[in-house]
Each structure stands twice: as structure tokens, then as C-alpha cells.
Scaffold this motif. Structure first.
Motif, PDB file in Angstrom:
ATOM      1  N   GLY A  21       0.357  13.657 -10.228  1.00  0.00           N
ATOM      2  CA  GLY A  21       0.601  12.323 -10.792  1.00  0.00           C
ATOM      3  C   GLY A  21       1.907  11.709 -10.321  1.00  0.00           C
ATOM      4  N   SER A  22       2.633  12.396  -9.405  1.00  0.00           N
ATOM      5  CA  SER A  22       3.913  11.790  -8.982  1.00  0.00           C
ATOM      6  C   SER A  22       3.675  10.572  -8.100  1.00  0.00           C
ATOM      7  N   GLY A  23       2.577  10.568  -7.331  1.00  0.00           N
ATOM      8  CA  GLY A  23       2.254   9.380  -6.541  1.00  0.00           C
ATOM      9  C   GLY A  23       1.970   8.194  -7.470  1.00  0.00           C
ATOM     10  N   ASP A  24       1.280   8.449  -8.566  1.00  0.00           N
ATOM     11  CA  ASP A  24       0.982   7.377  -9.535  1.00  0.00           C
ATOM     12  C   ASP A  24       2.276   6.885 -10.193  1.00  0.00           C
ATOM     13  N   SER A  25       3.164   7.816 -10.479  1.00  0.00           N
ATOM     14  CA  SER A  25       4.438   7.443 -11.118  1.00  0.00           C
ATOM     15  C   SER A  25       5.290   6.641 -10.150  1.00  0.00           C
ATOM     16  N   THR A  26       5.205   6.979  -8.855  1.00  0.00           N
ATOM     17  CA  THR A  26       5.909   6.211  -7.830  1.00  0.00           C
ATOM     18  C   THR A  26       5.383   4.780  -7.811  1.00  0.00           C
ATOM     19  N   LEU A  27       4.063   4.639  -7.873  1.00  0.00           N
ATOM     20  CA  LEU A  27       3.466   3.295  -7.885  1.00  0.00           C
ATOM     21  C   LEU A  27       3.938   2.511  -9.116  1.00  0.00           C
ATOM     22  N   ILE A  55       0.860  -1.187   0.000  1.00  0.00           N
ATOM     23  CA  ILE A  55       0.000   0.000   0.000  1.00  0.00           C
ATOM     24  C   ILE A  55       0.897   1.237   0.000  1.00  0.00           C
ATOM     25  N   LYS A  56       0.364   2.368  -0.470  1.00  0.00           N
ATOM     26  CA  LYS A  56       1.191   3.566  -0.615  1.00  0.00           C
ATOM     27  C   LYS A  56       0.463   4.792  -0.043  1.00  0.00           C
ATOM     28  N   PRO A  57       0.224   4.785   1.291  1.00  0.00           N
ATOM     29  CA  PRO A  57      -0.507   5.930   1.854  1.00  0.00           C
ATOM     30  C   PRO A  57       0.394   7.161   1.971  1.00  0.00           C
ATOM     31  N   ALA A  60      15.921   8.900   0.236  1.00  0.00           N
ATOM     32  CA  ALA A  60      16.120  10.350   0.091  1.00  0.00           C
ATOM     33  C   ALA A  60      16.401  10.696  -1.360  1.00  0.00           C
ATOM     34  N   ILE A  61      15.864  11.842  -1.785  1.00  0.00           N
ATOM     35  CA  ILE A  61      16.033  12.237  -3.191  1.00  0.00           C
ATOM     36  C   ILE A  61      16.713  13.610  -3.273  1.00  0.00           C
ATOM     37  N   PRO A  62      17.376  13.912  -4.397  1.00  0.00           N
ATOM     38  CA  PRO A  62      18.046  15.214  -4.526  1.00  0.00           C
ATOM     39  C   PRO A  62      17.031  16.330  -4.738  1.00  0.00           C
ATOM     40  N   VAL A  92       5.299   5.154   2.418  1.00  0.00           N
ATOM     41  CA  VAL A  92       4.698   6.451   2.761  1.00  0.00           C
ATOM     42  C   VAL A  92       5.446   7.508   1.957  1.00  0.00           C
ATOM     43  N   SER A  93       4.793   8.057   0.943  1.00  0.00           N
ATOM     44  CA  SER A  93       5.487   9.034   0.095  1.00  0.00           C
ATOM     45  C   SER A  93       5.491  10.388   0.791  1.00  0.00           C
ATOM     46  N   LEU A  94       6.642  11.078   0.691  1.00  0.00           N
ATOM     47  CA  LEU A  94       6.858  12.315   1.454  1.00  0.00           C
ATOM     48  C   LEU A  94       7.174  13.503   0.550  1.00  0.00           C
ATOM     49  N   GLY A  95       6.699  13.487  -0.698  1.00  0.00           N
ATOM     50  CA  GLY A  95       6.966  14.604  -1.609  1.00  0.00           C
ATOM     51  C   GLY A  95       8.462  14.802  -1.780  1.00  0.00           C
ATOM     52  N   ALA A  96       8.917  16.058  -1.590  1.00  0.00           N
ATOM     53  CA  ALA A  96      10.336  16.386  -1.808  1.00  0.00           C
ATOM     54  C   ALA A  96      11.265  15.649  -0.842  1.00  0.00           C
ATOM     55  N   ALA A  97      10.727  15.105   0.262  1.00  0.00           N
ATOM     56  CA  ALA A  97      11.568  14.372   1.223  1.00  0.00           C
ATOM     57  C   ALA A  97      11.670  12.885   0.866  1.00  0.00           C
ATOM     58  N   GLY A  98      11.137  12.461  -0.280  1.00  0.00           N
ATOM     59  CA  GLY A  98      11.279  11.071  -0.723  1.00  0.00           C
ATOM     60  C   GLY A  98      10.197  10.165  -0.169  1.00  0.00           C
ATOM     61  N   ALA A  99      10.597   9.129   0.585  1.00  0.00           N
ATOM     62  CA  ALA A  99       9.599   8.195   1.130  1.00  0.00           C
ATOM     63  C   ALA A  99      10.143   7.488   2.354  1.00  0.00           C
TER      64      ALA A  99
HETATM   65  P1  ATP Z   1      -0.356  12.171  -5.438  1.00  0.00           P
HETATM   66  O1  ATP Z   1      -1.110  13.311  -4.836  1.00  0.00           O
HETATM   67  O2  ATP Z   1       0.192  12.422  -6.827  1.00  0.00           O
HETATM   68  O3  ATP Z   1      -1.016  10.815  -5.312  1.00  0.00           O
HETATM   69  P2  ATP Z   1       1.403  11.464  -3.260  1.00  0.00           P
HETATM   70  O4  ATP Z   1       1.057  12.339  -2.111  1.00  0.00           O
HETATM   71  O5  ATP Z   1       1.045  10.021  -3.196  1.00  0.00           O
HETATM   72  O6  ATP Z   1       0.964  12.112  -4.616  1.00  0.00           O
HETATM   73  P3  ATP Z   1       4.082  12.537  -3.212  1.00  0.00           P
HETATM   74  O7  ATP Z   1       4.687  12.145  -1.927  1.00  0.00           O
HETATM   75  O8  ATP Z   1       3.674  13.951  -3.392  1.00  0.00           O
HETATM   76  O9  ATP Z   1       2.959  11.493  -3.570  1.00  0.00           O
HETATM   77  O10 ATP Z   1       5.133  12.238  -4.378  1.00  0.00           O
HETATM   78  C1  ATP Z   1       5.526  10.939  -4.756  1.00  0.00           C
HETATM   79  C2  ATP Z   1       6.993  10.926  -5.139  1.00  0.00           C
HETATM   80  O11 ATP Z   1       7.246  11.854  -6.209  1.00  0.00           O
HETATM   81  C3  ATP Z   1       7.937  11.330  -4.014  1.00  0.00           C
HETATM   82  O12 ATP Z   1       8.245  10.231  -3.178  1.00  0.00           O
HETATM   83  C4  ATP Z   1       9.135  11.839  -4.827  1.00  0.00           C
HETATM   84  O13 ATP Z   1       9.879  10.759  -5.345  1.00  0.00           O
HETATM   85  C5  ATP Z   1       8.464  12.540  -6.011  1.00  0.00           C
HETATM   86  N1  ATP Z   1       8.182  13.957  -5.688  1.00  0.00           N
HETATM   87  C6  ATP Z   1       7.003  14.512  -5.387  1.00  0.00           C
HETATM   88  N2  ATP Z   1       7.119  15.848  -5.120  1.00  0.00           N
HETATM   89  C7  ATP Z   1       8.427  16.132  -5.278  1.00  0.00           C
HETATM   90  C8  ATP Z   1       9.219  17.331  -5.158  1.00  0.00           C
HETATM   91  N3  ATP Z   1       8.668  18.505  -4.823  1.00  0.00           N
HETATM   92  N4  ATP Z   1      10.554  17.243  -5.387  1.00  0.00           N
HETATM   93  C9  ATP Z   1      11.108  16.054  -5.718  1.00  0.00           C
HETATM   94  N5  ATP Z   1      10.432  14.896  -5.862  1.00  0.00           N
HETATM   95  C10 ATP Z   1       9.116  14.924  -5.643  1.00  0.00           C
END
Ligand code: ATP
Length: 312
Positions: free
Chosen positions: A253-259, A183-185, A242-244, A223-230
């Protein structure tokens, strides 16, 4: 192959407007229409990275035909279950320097008979699949445990399930005897499941949160953390990916791309480290493009090398 499930696909319409005017006419010159719904974003990214995928779900009417034509144009294989009602559209107005106003149609109501028939259609697709992704909310008419029923069907055929949904549907899947593999909450969804606020900056607390018995039997929690990775749990191991710092153009769509990255990594039998690195790379590459659920494969290796995984 990988099967992606989008039960309520949509034609995603994007209108860029300098300024959104209320109670009057707004004229738009550039309109972008894409095959949308979270699962179709997943499909596009997997396809762009040269993995075999088939997309399924419910589809109907002229809009459904348009959507299938769009997938054909992009070379994305699909096998949807046809219904009488029209597939929905979702409108996003991008305006006033970064604001986004959305109008989302609920979409068709699925008749009980179609819900039943879809499960047989799904069974025949499972015979050709090693792994499936299920994304997004469900269309009206389906019972809250419909994903749970699908996960049970997949379990009978030993097909792995990656589930990206929220609310009652996610809760129902976690309570069922057959669990999803992953799961990817995000922070909000995790808080909703645990009935308390979750602090995504405190990794020690997150580790504790993910040990909650509600997650027993789910191998992967990302657990996706946006700019902080997961922050990730795989069986009894915990990691921070951790991501640069990158230049973000459109994070939708970044959550979908992560999936999509998780699906490819797990499907290919990669190590934990490489699965997480693939997922972070596909997430980042999506944020670097204007289009939703879209990555530039030429940048993959460069950004993959920049992800670091730390055990927690
Ligand atoms: P969504 O709303 O699209 O379903 P989400 O909340 O599930 O998103 P996010 O945590 O926002 O997902 O983003 C998923 C992944 O995309 C992050 O783990 C990271 O790899 C990348 N990402 C998202 N936002 C950023 C950012 N501002 N800078 C760098 N990478 C990002």
C-alpha cells in the motif's frame, strides 16, 4: 474536495499463519478485515491527513454494505454507485517468516447499463471536485478505455486526474486526446509501456525513458523506486526524491499512500519540491505501520524534513 475512484473495491482479509500447509486445514486466530482496493487505501491516507475526500466506485450486496459501514466508522465520506452483484473479497496469507500468498477474487461483472449510469453519477461528483485519483485495475465487463472516458469527462469540467493503473488501461489513457495530469508507474509498469527493460538504478537512462513521446501531454510522471524514493518528471524538469533509511514493517500500500501524498500536494497548490516531499513522506509512513494504507500523522513533519530533492 478530492474524489477517489475505486471501481472494484474489496474487503481485504489478512490471515497471519506461522506456516501455510497445503491440502489440509489451516486455522487462524487473528483475522484483520479492511476496506480495500487501491483507491480506498488512497482515501484512508488522505482522510488521516485531514483533507476532504469522497470515495466512489461500484459497490454491491452484503459485502458492499459491510464496506460502506467500515468507511462510515472511519469517518470517510463515500458515494458509491450500487450494483446487484456482491463486492469481492481479497485474501492475503502472511506466512513462513515474510512470505505472502494472495487469493484475489475478480469481483462482479459490470453490466453495460450500469457502466453507462455510473458515468452520470461520476459527472455529478465531478461538479464538487477539484482533483480525482483513479486507482487499480477495472472490474470485468468494462471496456479497456473506460478510464479514458472518465478522464475525458473530468477534462470537460477542468478537474485534474491522477491515474495509477497498468497494462492496457494505462496505455489507452496515454493514447487518448485528453491525458491524465499525473501517472505513477513503477519500474515494471514503465518497462511494459516502453516495451523494453528499464533500469531503475540508472537515473540518466530513466530521464531519457521519460522523454519518450508516449508520455507527451502528461505533466507529471512519478516513477516510485521503493527504498530509493522516486524519479520524477514535471513538465521539462527532472528530479530524484531521496528518502532516509527507515524500519519497514509492511510496505503493502505504499504506492497508494504515495499517490495520496501527490494528490494532497497538488490539490493544495504546493511547490514541486513540497509535492514530492509530501508523497515520499506518506509512502514512508505507510511502510512503518502494520496496516495497509495507514499513516501516523504525528510523524509527518519529522519524515518530511528528511526527504531531499535533487534536480537531474
Ligand atoms: P505498490 O506495489 O504498493 O503499488 P509501488 O511499486 O508503486 O508500490 P514503491 O516504489 O514500492 O511503490 O513505494 C512507494 C513509496 O513508498 C516509495 O517512493 C517510498 O517513499 C516508500 N517506500 C516503499 N518501500 C520503502 C522502503 N523499503 N523504505 C523506505 N520507503 C519505502
Amino acid at each position: 474536495m478530492i474524489l477517489t475512484v475505486t471501481l472494484n473495491p474489496s474487503i481485504d482479509v489478512s490471515y497471519p499463519l506461522e506456516h501455510l500447509k497445503i491440502d489440509t486445514v489451516n486455522r487462524v486466530k487473528t483475522v484483520r478485515k479492511t476496506a480495500g482496493g487501491k483507491g480506498l487505501n488512497v482515501s484512508r491516507v488522505i482522510h488521516m491527513l485531514n483533507h476532504e475526500i469522497t470515495a466512489t466506485g461500484f459497490i454491491g450486496g452484503y459485502f458492499g454494505k459491510w464496506l460502506e459501514n467500515q468507511l462510515d466508522r472511519d469517518g470517510i465520506d463515500h458515494d458509491f454507485f450500487p450494483i446487484d452483484a456482491e463486492t469481492r473479497s481479497s485474501i492475503a496469507m502472511l506466512h513462513d517468516g515474510g512470505e505472502q500468498t494472495e487469493i484475489l477474487e475478480a469481483g462482479p461483472t459490470i453490466a453495460a447499463e450500469d457502466a453507462e449510469k455510473f458515468l452520470s453519477h461520476f459527472d455529478s461528483l465531478l461538479d464538487k471536485s477539484d482533483l480525482i485519483t483513479i486507482s487499480g485495475s477495472m472490474p470485468q465487463g468494462l471496456p479497456a478505455d473506460y478510464y479514458t472516458q472518465m478522464i475525458a469527462h473530468a477534462g470537460q469540467k477542468n478537474v485534474k486526474v491522477l491515474l495509477d493503473t497498468s497494462g492496457a488501461t494505462l496505455k489507452s489513457a496515454l493514447e487518448a486526446p485528453v491525458k491524465p495530469l499525473l501517472i505513477k508507474p513503477n519500474e515494471e509498469e514503465l518497462g511494459g509501456l516502453l516495451n523494453r527493460d528499464v533500469d531503475k538504478t540508472d537515473y540518466t537512462a530513466l530521464k531519457h525513458d521519460l522523454m519518450d513521446p508516449i508520455f507527451d501531454g502528461v505533466d507529471w510522471i512519478v516513477v516510485s523506486l521503493g527504498a530509493a524514493g522516486a524519479f520524477v518528471k514535471h513538465l521539462d524538469k527532472f528530479y530524484h526524491a531521496a528518502i532516509p533509511k527507515i524500519k519497514v514493517i509492511n510496505p503493502v500500500g505504499s504506492g497508494d499512500s504515495t499517490l495520496a501524498g501527490l494528490a494532497m500536494g497538488i490539490h493544495d497548490g504546493k511547490s514541486d519540491e513540497d509535492i514530492m516531499k509530501t508523497a515520499m513522506t506518506t509512502g514512508m509512513l505507510n511502510t512503518m505501520e502494520a496496516e495497509t494504507g495507514f499513516v501516523n500523522p504525528a510523524k509527518f513533519d519529522e519524515y518530511f524534513a528528511k526527504v531531499t530533492i535533487e534536480s537531474y
